[in-house]
Enzyme design. Structure first.
Site, PDB file in Angstrom:
ATOM      1  N   ASN A   1      -6.964 -11.820  -2.569  1.00 21.40           N
ATOM      2  CA  ASN A   1      -7.009 -10.437  -2.055  1.00 21.40           C
ATOM      3  C   ASN A   1      -8.321  -9.749  -2.460  1.00 21.40           C
ATOM      4  OD1 ASN A   1      -5.823  -7.350  -3.269  1.00 21.40           O
ATOM      5  ND2 ASN A   1      -5.917  -7.776  -1.084  1.00 21.40           N
ATOM      6  N   GLY A   2      -8.821  -8.972  -1.513  1.00 19.21           N
ATOM      7  CA  GLY A   2      -9.997  -8.146  -1.792  1.00 19.21           C
ATOM      8  C   GLY A   2     -11.107  -8.379  -0.808  1.00 19.21           C
TER       9      GLY A   2
ATOM     10  N   CYS B   1      -2.080  -1.964 -10.747  1.00 15.94           N
ATOM     11  CA  CYS B   1      -2.369  -0.597 -10.298  1.00 15.94           C
ATOM     12  C   CYS B   1      -3.301   0.111 -11.291  1.00 15.94           C
ATOM     13  CB  CYS B   1      -1.065   0.183 -10.116  1.00 15.94           C
ATOM     14  SG  CYS B   1      -1.386   1.850  -9.519  1.00 15.94           S
TER      15      CYS B   1
ATOM     16  N   MET C   1       0.842  -1.205   0.000  1.00 17.86           N
ATOM     17  CA  MET C   1       0.000   0.000   0.000  1.00 17.86           C
ATOM     18  C   MET C   1       0.874   1.250   0.000  1.00 17.86           C
ATOM     19  SD  MET C   1      -3.343  -0.777   2.343  1.00 17.86           S
ATOM     20  CE  MET C   1      -2.480  -1.489   3.741  1.00 17.86           C
ATOM     21  N   ALA C   2       0.818   1.953  -1.130  1.00 22.89           N
ATOM     22  CA  ALA C   2       1.572   3.203  -1.259  1.00 22.89           C
ATOM     23  C   ALA C   2       1.038   4.211  -0.255  1.00 22.89           C
ATOM     24  CB  ALA C   2       1.410   3.733  -2.682  1.00 22.89           C
TER      25      ALA C   2
HETATM   26  C1  LIG Z   1      -3.972   3.427   0.006  1.00 23.76           C
HETATM   27  C2  LIG Z   1      -3.750   2.225  -0.863  1.00 23.76           C
HETATM   28  C3  LIG Z   1      -2.539   2.066  -1.520  1.00 23.76           C
HETATM   29  C4  LIG Z   1      -2.324   0.947  -2.346  1.00 23.76           C
HETATM   30  N1  LIG Z   1      -1.096   0.784  -2.943  1.00 23.76           N
HETATM   31  C5  LIG Z   1      -0.842  -0.341  -3.668  1.00 23.76           C
HETATM   32  C6  LIG Z   1       0.458  -0.596  -4.188  1.00 23.76           C
HETATM   33  O1  LIG Z   1       1.408   0.167  -3.980  1.00 23.76           O
HETATM   34  N2  LIG Z   1       0.624  -1.742  -4.913  1.00 23.76           N
HETATM   35  C7  LIG Z   1      -0.405  -2.622  -5.138  1.00 23.76           C
HETATM   36  O2  LIG Z   1      -0.206  -3.642  -5.795  1.00 23.76           O
HETATM   37  N3  LIG Z   1      -1.638  -2.408  -4.628  1.00 23.76           N
HETATM   38  C8  LIG Z   1      -1.867  -1.311  -3.894  1.00 23.76           C
HETATM   39  N4  LIG Z   1      -3.100  -1.139  -3.319  1.00 23.76           N
HETATM   40  C9  LIG Z   1      -4.107  -2.182  -3.452  1.00 23.76           C
HETATM   41  C10 LIG Z   1      -4.042  -3.151  -2.264  1.00 23.76           C
HETATM   42  O3  LIG Z   1      -2.795  -3.809  -2.232  1.00 23.76           O
HETATM   43  C11 LIG Z   1      -5.168  -4.209  -2.356  1.00 23.76           C
HETATM   44  O4  LIG Z   1      -5.028  -4.918  -3.551  1.00 23.76           O
HETATM   45  C12 LIG Z   1      -6.557  -3.578  -2.323  1.00 23.76           C
HETATM   46  O5  LIG Z   1      -6.658  -2.566  -1.334  1.00 23.76           O
HETATM   47  C13 LIG Z   1      -7.633  -4.648  -2.068  1.00 23.76           C
HETATM   48  O6  LIG Z   1      -7.426  -5.295  -0.844  1.00 23.76           O
HETATM   49  P1  LIG Z   1      -8.294  -4.915   0.488  1.00 23.76           P
HETATM   50  O7  LIG Z   1      -9.740  -5.131   0.124  1.00 23.76           O
HETATM   51  O8  LIG Z   1      -7.797  -5.867   1.525  1.00 23.76           O
HETATM   52  O9  LIG Z   1      -8.008  -3.489   0.777  1.00 23.76           O
HETATM   53  C14 LIG Z   1      -3.336  -0.023  -2.524  1.00 23.76           C
HETATM   54  C15 LIG Z   1      -4.557   0.156  -1.855  1.00 23.76           C
HETATM   55  C16 LIG Z   1      -4.773   1.232  -1.029  1.00 23.76           C
HETATM   56  C17 LIG Z   1      -6.091   1.368  -0.305  1.00 23.76           C
END
Ligand SMILES: Cc1cc2nc3c(=O)[nH]c(=O)nc-3n(C[C@H](O)[C@H](O)[C@H](O)COP(=O)(O)O)c2cc1C
Length: 319
Positions: A205-206, A105, A18-19
């Protein structure tokens, strides 16, 4: 014990890349709470290579700020230029245990450079990326994909088979299309289908927002690992509580206000040890920690007014 390539991973719980969230302190806190595999935020290969070659020390204090204690650690790269991707893979191999390629992304700036989810729309263009990364590392290489570009072009299975054939060591699937962004529901059926058809580990994931949903994803899809993103922000307990549920079969109690504040101060201790130290980042994390507490809105309004670390910590102690 599970494995990705030759890397041993203690349990199925993975902190998502997560960036702007995954600073070293946050990553370590999640690790202390039971996340067995930690991802860096995405690192753009061009920025990495340029900074590493011009100011290595700065690069090691910012983009490659991984700690030994975070291991096993996945560094995620994003980009499209094979020359930079290869050089970035080579550089990161010295510091990480696993290299992950971001093929998911949805961000407009990343797509404009034909990177990230651009590749799920044009899987044939993945070849040059995969070849250059694989040629420049001995680490296991993984990729993170989405289910497809939009609902009319779901191709996660085809893409996953391709990644397996190239020799990748695992695939992380965010169960949404690029078009969905973060809206709608993640499609776990596709994760299940991929798991049935490939022979490398699948990271689902998700939409894992509670320990019960992590267990449900494992039960429903048979995935090898569950990757947790948004639910971990300000809430490292998602890992300890999920670990407990998977071990004991029942839920442990929700963290109390005292647990949350203690955890925030554990975070502060780690944050004060990390090389990069920006007050606004610390304040952001404070806001995220209180999001589940009673009167969260008023707490957040107070936190945002704090102008330095001392006053912020004083306020957090008073909660
Ligand atoms: C603030 C934020 C930053 C993210 N940055 C990245 C990233 O740098 N690389 C990536 O592959 N996914 C990134 N994601 C996506 C997450 O890794 C993940 O795939 C997505 O949030 C779904 O998972 P969750 O439902 O558990 O949040 C980011 C998501 C969020 C909310």
């Amino acid at each position: 014990m599970k494995k990705i390539g030759k890397v041993n991973i203690e349990n199925p719980l993975v902190l998502a890349p997560m960036a702007a969230i995954n600073c070293p302190a946050f990553r370590l806190l999640c690790k202390q709470h039971g996340a067995a595999l930690i991802y860096s935020p995405m690192i753009h290969c061009n920025s990495l290579v340029n900074l590493y070659n011009s100011d290595k020390e700065k690069c090691l204090n910012t983009l490659i700020d991984f700690e030994e204690t975070e291991k096993p650690f996945t560094a995620q790269i994003v980009g499209s230029d094979p020359k930079y991707l290869g050089e970035a893979a080579n550089i990161l191999s010295e510091y990480a245990d696993i290299l992950d390629i971001n093929f998911g992304c949805p961000d407009g700036d990343i797509l404009a450079t034909k990177a990230g989810a651009f590749f799920v729309k044009h899987p044939e263009q993945m070849d040059k990326v995969l070849n250059t990364v694989l040629d420049n590392t001995n680490l296991p290489v993984t990729a993170k994909i989405r289910t497809g570009w939009d609902e009319k072009s779901i191709n996660a299975l085809e893409v996953s088979k391709k990644l397996e054939d190239f020799g990748l060591s695992a695939i992380a699937i965010h169960g949404r299309t690029r078009k969905q962004g973060y809206s709608g529901k993640a499609n776990w059926d596709i994760i299940k289908e991929v798991k049935e058809k490939v022979n490398i580990p699948v990271i689902g994931n998700g939409d894992i927002f509670k320990p019960g949903s992590a267990k449900a994803m494992i039960d429903q899809t048979n995935c090898d690992f569950v990757m947790i993103g948004r639910a971990a922000i300000g809430n490292p307990f998602i890992f300890s509580r999920t670990k407990y549920l998977l071990k004991h079969g029942n839920n442990c109690p929700e963290p109390t206000k005292e647990d949350v504040i203690k955890s925030f101060f554990d975070f502060v201790e780690l944050f004060n040890k990390q090389k990069r130290h920006k007050f606004t980042e610390l304040r952001d994390h404070a806001m995220w920690f209180v999001k589940g507490l009673e009167k969260a809105k008023s707490l957040k309004n107070n936190i945002i007014k704090q102008k330095d670390e001392e006053s912020l910590l004083k306020f957090m102690r008073s909660i």
